[in-house]
Design a protein around this motif. Structure first.
Motif, short mmCIF file in Angstrom:
data_model
loop_
_atom_site.label_atom_id
_atom_site.label_comp_id
_atom_site.label_asym_id
_atom_site.label_seq_id
_atom_site.Cartn_x
_atom_site.Cartn_y
_atom_site.Cartn_z
N ILE A 66 0.85 -1.20 0.00
CA ILE A 66 0.00 0.00 0.00
C ILE A 66 0.88 1.25 0.00
CG2 ILE A 66 -1.67 1.32 1.37
CD1 ILE A 66 -2.86 -1.37 2.25
N GLY A 67 1.96 1.21 0.78
CA GLY A 67 2.90 2.34 0.81
C GLY A 67 3.54 2.57 -0.55
N TYR A 68 3.84 1.51 -1.27
CA TYR A 68 4.43 1.63 -2.61
C TYR A 68 3.46 2.35 -3.54
CZ TYR A 68 6.06 0.34 -7.25
OH TYR A 68 6.47 0.38 -8.56
N PHE A 69 2.19 1.94 -3.50
CA PHE A 69 1.20 2.56 -4.39
C PHE A 69 0.82 3.97 -3.96
CE2 PHE A 69 0.31 -1.94 -5.53
CZ PHE A 69 0.59 -1.83 -6.88
N THR A 70 1.15 4.34 -2.74
CA THR A 70 0.86 5.70 -2.29
C THR A 70 2.12 6.55 -2.28
OG1 THR A 70 1.10 5.02 0.02
CG2 THR A 70 -1.14 5.03 -0.90
N GLY A 71 3.15 6.11 -2.96
CA GLY A 71 4.36 6.92 -3.09
C GLY A 71 5.38 6.69 -1.99
N GLY A 72 5.48 5.50 -1.46
CA GLY A 72 6.49 5.18 -0.45
C GLY A 72 6.13 5.61 0.95
N VAL A 73 4.85 5.78 1.20
CA VAL A 73 4.41 6.24 2.52
C VAL A 73 4.42 5.06 3.49
CG1 VAL A 73 2.48 7.22 3.79
CG2 VAL A 73 2.96 8.02 1.48
N ASN A 74 5.02 5.25 4.66
CA ASN A 74 4.98 4.26 5.73
C ASN A 74 3.92 4.70 6.72
OD1 ASN A 74 5.37 2.46 7.78
ND2 ASN A 74 7.54 2.90 8.06
N PHE A 75 2.81 4.02 6.72
CA PHE A 75 1.67 4.45 7.52
C PHE A 75 1.92 4.38 9.02
CE2 PHE A 75 -0.45 3.77 3.50
CZ PHE A 75 -1.32 4.84 3.47
N SER A 76 2.77 3.44 9.47
CA SER A 76 2.97 3.29 10.91
C SER A 76 3.60 4.53 11.53
CB SER A 76 3.82 2.05 11.21
OG SER A 76 5.11 2.22 10.66
N GLU A 77 4.28 5.34 10.73
CA GLU A 77 4.94 6.53 11.26
C GLU A 77 4.06 7.79 11.15
OE1 GLU A 77 8.63 6.76 9.19
OE2 GLU A 77 9.35 4.86 10.03
N HIS A 78 2.91 7.68 10.56
CA HIS A 78 2.04 8.85 10.41
C HIS A 78 1.34 9.16 11.72
CE1 HIS A 78 2.14 9.93 6.15
NE2 HIS A 78 2.48 8.67 5.97
N ARG A 79 1.38 10.45 12.06
CA ARG A 79 0.72 10.89 13.27
C ARG A 79 0.39 12.36 13.16
NH1 ARG A 79 6.02 10.43 17.07
NH2 ARG A 79 7.27 11.66 15.67
N TRP A 80 -0.52 12.75 13.97
CA TRP A 80 -0.94 14.14 14.04
C TRP A 80 -0.41 14.69 15.36
CZ3 TRP A 80 -5.79 15.85 16.71
CH2 TRP A 80 -6.00 17.22 16.57
N ILE A 81 0.50 15.64 15.25
CA ILE A 81 1.15 16.19 16.44
C ILE A 81 0.28 17.30 17.01
CG2 ILE A 81 3.17 17.41 17.31
CD1 ILE A 81 4.79 16.00 15.09
N ILE A 82 -0.13 17.10 18.24
CA ILE A 82 -0.96 18.09 18.93
C ILE A 82 -0.06 19.11 19.62
CG2 ILE A 82 -2.64 18.42 20.79
CD1 ILE A 82 -3.65 15.58 20.17
#
Length: 165
Positions: A66-82
């Motif tokens: 999925i990350g490959y098809f979305t441009g190399g995105v690693n979803f586990s590292e995605h977060r919203w910093i408050i």
């Protein structure tokens, strides 16, 4: 010495405690070796192993694709910093970062969907087996012989008996 029982009373109390402990141990043994408890334990162990397999499938196979098809995105590292972390002059963290890790949540949701789908397929398979078993026709029981057949059988048996003499 007041408040102390005589030795017979103490021996009786110890015996009662031992017999109560034996009874408790026997009840626990009966509970633990029941088929349902053992089956449940096996199910929990297999479920835990299956959960590890699904987690590996999601983390190591599906999410990289999925990350490959979305441009190399690693979803586990995605977060919203408050709130960003606060550091002092030496670079030590004074106040830790406050963030919502939505990427890790997304991976957990994918884990759940895969596990739920597998359980659905397994339950559906078992239900189909039960339905097929219920649909099988009952074994045919031979009909009770008629009075005429019973009489002829008796005559045959008597003739055989006469011939054997």
């Amino acid at each position: 010495m007041e408040g102390m029982g005589d030795s017979q009373t103490i021996k009786k109390q110890i015996y009662m405690n031992k017999s109560g402990l034996k009874k408790f141990a026997n009840e626990f043994k009966e509970f633990a070796v029941r088929g349902n408890v053992v089956d449940m334990a096996v199910g929990v162990i297999i479920g835990a192993a299956f959960g590890k397999i699904v987690t590996s499938l999601v983390n190591d196979v599906l999410m990289p694709v999925i990350g490959y098809f979305t441009g190399g995105v690693n979803f586990s590292e995605h977060r919203w910093i408050i709130q960003k972390a606060v550091t002092d002059a030496g670079g030590e963290i004074v106040t830790p970062e406050v963030a919502v890790s939505w990427g890790a949540f997304l991976q957990t949701v994918v884990d759940f969907v895969i596990i739920a789908f597998c359980i659905f397929v397994m339950v559906k398979f078992i239900m189909n087996l039960k339905r097929k078993k219920e649909e099988l026709p009952a074994p045919v029981v031979p009909a009770e012989p008629t009075e005429e057949v019973k009489l002829l059988t008796q005559i045959r048996d008597l003739l055989e008996k006469e011939n054997n003499k």
